[in-house]
Design a protein around this motif. Sequence first.
Motif, PDB file in Angstrom:
ATOM      1  N   LEU A 155       0.683  -4.533  -3.487  1.00  0.00           N
ATOM      2  CA  LEU A 155      -0.224  -5.085  -2.492  1.00  0.00           C
ATOM      3  C   LEU A 155       0.185  -6.501  -2.091  1.00  0.00           C
ATOM      4  O   LEU A 155       0.254  -6.822  -0.902  1.00  0.00           O
ATOM      5  CB  LEU A 155      -1.652  -5.093  -3.034  1.00  0.00           C
ATOM      6  N   LEU A 156       0.472  -7.347  -3.074  1.00  0.00           N
ATOM      7  CA  LEU A 156       0.864  -8.719  -2.765  1.00  0.00           C
ATOM      8  C   LEU A 156       2.186  -8.780  -2.008  1.00  0.00           C
ATOM      9  O   LEU A 156       2.363  -9.627  -1.125  1.00  0.00           O
ATOM     10  CB  LEU A 156       0.918  -9.558  -4.043  1.00  0.00           C
ATOM     11  N   ALA A 157       3.113  -7.874  -2.302  1.00  0.00           N
ATOM     12  CA  ALA A 157       4.376  -7.821  -1.562  1.00  0.00           C
ATOM     13  C   ALA A 157       4.132  -7.404  -0.115  1.00  0.00           C
ATOM     14  O   ALA A 157       4.724  -7.968   0.813  1.00  0.00           O
ATOM     15  CB  ALA A 157       5.351  -6.863  -2.236  1.00  0.00           C
ATOM     16  N   GLN A 158       3.246  -6.429   0.104  1.00  0.00           N
ATOM     17  CA  GLN A 158       2.942  -5.993   1.463  1.00  0.00           C
ATOM     18  C   GLN A 158       2.259  -7.094   2.260  1.00  0.00           C
ATOM     19  O   GLN A 158       2.578  -7.311   3.430  1.00  0.00           O
ATOM     20  CB  GLN A 158       2.070  -4.739   1.446  1.00  0.00           C
ATOM     21  N   ILE A 159       1.335  -7.802   1.621  1.00  0.00           N
ATOM     22  CA  ILE A 159       0.670  -8.922   2.291  1.00  0.00           C
ATOM     23  C   ILE A 159       1.692  -9.999   2.627  1.00  0.00           C
ATOM     24  O   ILE A 159       1.702 -10.535   3.743  1.00  0.00           O
ATOM     25  CB  ILE A 159      -0.471  -9.487   1.425  1.00  0.00           C
ATOM     26  N   ARG A 160       2.564 -10.325   1.659  1.00  0.00           N
ATOM     27  CA  ARG A 160       3.599 -11.333   1.887  1.00  0.00           C
ATOM     28  C   ARG A 160       4.494 -10.935   3.058  1.00  0.00           C
ATOM     29  O   ARG A 160       4.773 -11.747   3.933  1.00  0.00           O
ATOM     30  CB  ARG A 160       4.445 -11.505   0.629  1.00  0.00           C
ATOM     31  N   ALA A 198      -1.344  -3.719 -12.635  1.00  0.00           N
ATOM     32  CA  ALA A 198      -0.247  -4.638 -12.350  1.00  0.00           C
ATOM     33  C   ALA A 198       0.690  -4.112 -11.261  1.00  0.00           C
ATOM     34  O   ALA A 198       1.112  -4.874 -10.388  1.00  0.00           O
ATOM     35  CB  ALA A 198       0.538  -4.929 -13.620  1.00  0.00           C
ATOM     36  N   ASP A 199       1.008  -2.816 -11.300  1.00  0.00           N
ATOM     37  CA  ASP A 199       1.923  -2.274 -10.296  1.00  0.00           C
ATOM     38  C   ASP A 199       1.292  -2.224  -8.907  1.00  0.00           C
ATOM     39  O   ASP A 199       1.941  -2.516  -7.908  1.00  0.00           O
ATOM     40  CB  ASP A 199       2.456  -0.900 -10.703  1.00  0.00           C
ATOM     41  N   ILE A 200       0.011  -1.901  -8.847  1.00  0.00           N
ATOM     42  CA  ILE A 200      -0.690  -1.885  -7.570  1.00  0.00           C
ATOM     43  C   ILE A 200      -0.819  -3.310  -7.033  1.00  0.00           C
ATOM     44  O   ILE A 200      -0.626  -3.557  -5.840  1.00  0.00           O
ATOM     45  CB  ILE A 200      -2.078  -1.213  -7.701  1.00  0.00           C
ATOM     46  N   LYS A 201      -1.116  -4.237  -7.920  1.00  0.00           N
ATOM     47  CA  LYS A 201      -1.219  -5.652  -7.531  1.00  0.00           C
ATOM     48  C   LYS A 201       0.104  -6.141  -6.948  1.00  0.00           C
ATOM     49  O   LYS A 201       0.129  -6.768  -5.882  1.00  0.00           O
ATOM     50  CB  LYS A 201      -1.601  -6.504  -8.737  1.00  0.00           C
TER      51      LYS A 201
END
Length: 96
Positions: free
Chosen positions: A16-21, A10-13
Amino acid sequence: MNPFYAKLDADIKATLLAQIRNLWTHTSTAIEGNSLTLGDTAFVLEEGLTVAGKPLRDHQEIYGHAKAIEIVYAWMDKQSSLQGRGFVCAASYRTY
């Protein structure tokens, strides 16, 4: 079909999603002339503050684009849970 991040912790997800955003938001709004840097974009989205000397319009574009990405993320999560119940997303249906 599960999203590419389905098996991540969950923390990696979340990271990662914040960096992509952040990257997606920055590049998309920069094409349109937004003056905020990638670092500024991350700061605005993560801290909720403005950058001195930058137009308010640029900040509003960042927030609007990021919100749209969050809607896409929610849709991806919803689609992966619906597909397990026999539902099919029309947008993901392909004919060859």
